[in-house]
Scaffold this active site. Structure first.
Site, PDB file in Angstrom:
ATOM      1  NE  ARG A 138      -3.655   0.269   0.462  1.00  0.00           N
ATOM      2  CZ  ARG A 138      -4.020   0.599  -0.943  1.00  0.00           C
ATOM      3  NH1 ARG A 138      -4.080  -0.069  -2.156  1.00  0.00           N
ATOM      4  NH2 ARG A 138      -4.758   1.846  -0.967  1.00  0.00           N
ATOM      5  CB  SER A 288       3.712   5.196  13.025  1.00  0.00           C
ATOM      6  OG  SER A 288       3.307   5.938  14.043  1.00  0.00           O
ATOM      7  CB  CYS A 289       0.216   6.931   9.315  1.00  0.00           C
ATOM      8  SG  CYS A 289      -0.547   5.363  10.129  1.00  0.00           S
ATOM      9  NE  ARG A 334      -2.968  -5.050  15.327  1.00  0.00           N
ATOM     10  CZ  ARG A 334      -1.842  -4.255  15.036  1.00  0.00           C
ATOM     11  NH1 ARG A 334      -1.123  -4.487  13.979  1.00  0.00           N
ATOM     12  NH2 ARG A 334      -1.550  -3.021  15.743  1.00  0.00           N
ATOM     13  N   GLY A 348       2.181   2.342  18.991  1.00  0.00           N
ATOM     14  CA  GLY A 348       3.471   2.683  19.431  1.00  0.00           C
ATOM     15  C   GLY A 348       3.634   4.042  19.464  1.00  0.00           C
TER      16      GLY A 348
END
Length: 481
Positions: A138, A288-289, A334, A348
Site C-alpha cells: 500500500r 508511523s502514520c 487482530r 506505539g
C-alpha cells in the site's frame, strides 16, 4: 440579467482565468523546477476545476474565499524572474501583499518575497537522486505515484527500481495493474505500460526496473546503473539498524524505513525534527502514520501553551496486517474480522513521541481502536496545558499555524461542520485539525486530528527523502518562525 446569470458569468470568467494559469504553472515546473502552491497545496498538473476548488478551500481556513483574480497577477510576476528550483505559494503571496503597507507593485513585492530563489541566490539544478523501493504494498505504490508525479522537471528524485519477492505467472503485469488502479485512491494520473522482456514498468515515461529478490543481500544495484541511491523499505520486516543495514549494498547510500525504527534508528517526523538527521546518517525511520499525525500539533500546542501531560486515542482504519475473516493471528485481537469489528489494539505512537520531541517533558500515553473503514483515521489528543485557554484562542492559533508556520505542510485546518473521514482521502498533510470538534476549557484542550494514514503519511515519507537527498527545495514566502 438575473442573480443566477451573474453567478454563472462569474464562474465562467474564473474558469477562463484558471485555464490561463495552467500553462504558466506547467512551464515553471518543467523548465525551472518551480512548484506553484496555494496554501501549501500543489497546483502542478491540476485541472481547471481543481484549481478553482483549491482557491475556494481557502475560505475554510482564512474565512474568505481566495479568487483566481487575486493570485493570477503574482503567478504572472513569477514568469519574469530568474527563478531557480523552489516552491512558491501564491496564496501566501496574495495574503501577505494585502497586509503590506510599503505601496509596492505586485511585481516588486513578488520579486522581494522570492528573492532567495532568484539570481545569484538560486539553487542550481542538480543531477537528481536515484530511489529504490523495497516492497510494493500500500505505502510502496503510493510513494511510487508521488515519485513519478514529481519527476516532471527531471531534476529531483528518480524512481529507478522496485524490489519484490519472486512471484508467479504475469507477476509484473499484476503489479503494474495495482499501480494503475486503486480502490481507495483512484486511477493513476498518467499512462503505465509493461516491458515484460526487460522486467520494467514504464510510468509517464519513467522506466522503473522490477527486481526479484528474496533477501536484500542478493542485489547488486550497480548492475542496473543505480548509484548513490536512497532505498525506501516499506516492508517493515527489518526495523533495527542491524536488519536495515542489509540494504546497504553496492549502489545504495541511505535507507529510509516507512515504519517506527527500533533501537538507535532515528525516527524523523518531517516539519518537526527532520533537521536532526545527520548528513552522514545512512539509516533512519519515518516513524508511523499516527506519530506523524500527532507530533506536529503536539509541538505547536507545547510551543504556545506548554503541555504537562496528554493521552492520544486513535480511531484507525483497518490495515493489511488484520484478517478479513476470523483466523489465526499472532496478536490477540487482530485475528478477528477487520471489516466486521471494532478492534482494540496497541499503538506505539505515544512512546515514539519522545524520539521526535526529546525536549517535551510531558508524559504522553496512547491506545488505538481499529474500525471497519479502509482509509483515513482520527487521533483524539487530550492535553493538560500549562495555562488556561479559551476555545476561540486555540482555534485562532491552530488556524494561523496551518497557514503561516514552518509546519504548514504538516498541519491542515478545516471548519466544515459536516466533515467525515472520507473527505480526507488524498490529503497531503500529516494532520488536519477539525475546528468544529475541538474542545478547550480551563487548562484542558482536546484536539480531533484527521489523517490519511496511507497517502498523507506517504507524502511525509517523500518529504523526508527529499530532505536527506538534498533535493528539498525552499518555500517562498518563507514561513514565520
Amino acid at each position: 440579467m438575473t442573480v443566477n446569470d451573474d453567478s454563472f458569468t462569474n464562474w465562467k470568467n474564473r474558469e477562463e482565468i484558471a485555464e490561463s494559469m495552467i500553462p504558466i504553472i506547467g512551464k515553471l515546473h518543467r523548465e525551472r523546477d518551480v512548484t506553484v502552491l496555494l496554501h501549501s497545496r500543489s497546483l502542478v498538473n491540476k485541472s481547471v476545476v481543481s484549481i478553482l476548488k483549491t482557491h475556494r478551500f481557502a475560505r475554510q481556513i482564512a474565512g474568505e474565499e481566495l479568487s483566481v483574480t487575486e493570485t493570477l497577477p503574482f503567478l504572472q510576476a513569477l514568469t519574469s524572474l530568474d527563478l531557480g528550483p523552489s516552491q512558491i505559494d501564491i496564496g501566501m503571496l496574495a495574503a501577505t501583499y494585502k497586509g503590506d503597507d510599503q505601496g509596492l507593485s505586485v511585481e516588486d513585492f513578488t520579486a522581494r518575497a522570492v528573492a532567495g530563489a532568484t539570481g545569484a541566490n538560486k539553487i542550481e539544478h542538480g543531477e537528481g537522486r536515484d530511489v529504490v523501493l523495497y516492497g510494493f504494498g500500500r505505502i510502496g505504490r503510493l510513494v511510487a505515484r508521488l515519485l513519478i508525479e514529481k519527476s516532471g522537471s527531471g531534476n529531483g528524485l528518480r524512481l529507478r527500481a522496485i524490489v519484490v519477492r519472486g512471484g508467479g505467472d504475469r507477476d509484473i503485469v499484476k503489479r503494474a495493474s495495482l499501480l494503475r488502479r486503486d480502490s481507495i485512491h483512484g486511477q493513476f494520473q498518467g499512462t503505465i505500460t509493461v516491458d515484460e522482456a526487460n522486467s520494467a514498468i514504464i510510468a509517464n515515461g519513467n522506466t522503473v526496473k522490477v527486481i526479484y529478490a528474496d533477501d536484500p543481500t542478493e542485489v547488486d544495484y550497480t548492475g542496473y546503473g543505480i548509484k548513490d541511491a536512497i532505498l525506501i523499505d516499506n516492508t517493515g520486516k527489518w526495523r533495527d539498524r542491524e536488519g536495515l543495514s542489509k540494504h546497504l549494498r553496492p549502489g545504495i547510500d541511505k535507507v529510509v524505513l516507512t515504519a517506527p525504527g527500533k533501537g538507535d534508528v532515528p525516527n524523523i517526523v518531517h516539519g518537526v525534527n527532520h533537521d536532526m538527521a545527520k548528513p552522514d546518517e545512512q539509516i533512519l525511520s519515518c516513524a508511523s502514520c499516527t506519530t506523524n499525525a500527532i507530533v506536529p500539533p503536539l509541538k505547536a500546542m507545547d510551543d504556545e501553551y506548554g503541555v504537562l501531560r496528554g493521552h492520544v486515542e486513535t480511531v484507525h482504519s483497518f490495515t493489511n496486517d488484520q484478517n478479513l475473516l476470523d483466523n489465526y493471528h499472532k496478536s490477540e485481537r487482530r485475528g478477528r474480522s477487520a471489516p466486521l469489528n471494532m478492534v482494540i489494539t496497541e499503538t506505539g505512537a505515544a512512546s515514539a513521541v519522545a524520539k521526535a520531541l526529546p525536549d517535551l517533558r510531558a508524559r504522553i500515553t496512547g491506545s488505538s481502536i481499529r474500525v471497519p473503514v479502509p482509509d483515513v483515521s482520527i487521533a483524539i489528543l487530550n492535553l493538560q496545558l500549562a495555562r488556561e485557554v479559551t476555545r476561540e484562542e486555540v482555534l485562532d492559533y491552530l488556524r494561523d499555524v496551518s497557514l503561516t508556520s514552518p509546519m504548514r505542510r504538516q498541519i491542515d485546518f478545516i471548519s466544515a461542520p459536516d466533515a467525515v473521514s472520507s473527505d480526507f482521502i488524498g490529503s497531503r498533510h500529516a494532520s488536519i485539525v477539525d475546528a468544529g470538534a475541538l474542545k478547550a476549557e480551563g487548562d484542558n484542550a482536546i484536539l480531533y486530528l484527521w489523517y490519511d494514514n496511507e497517502f498523507g503519511y506517504s507524502c511525509q515519507v517523500i518529504r523526508v527523502v527529499q530532505h536527506v537527498s538534498g533535493v528539498e527545495y525552499p518555500t517562498y514566502p518563507a514561513p514565520a518562525a
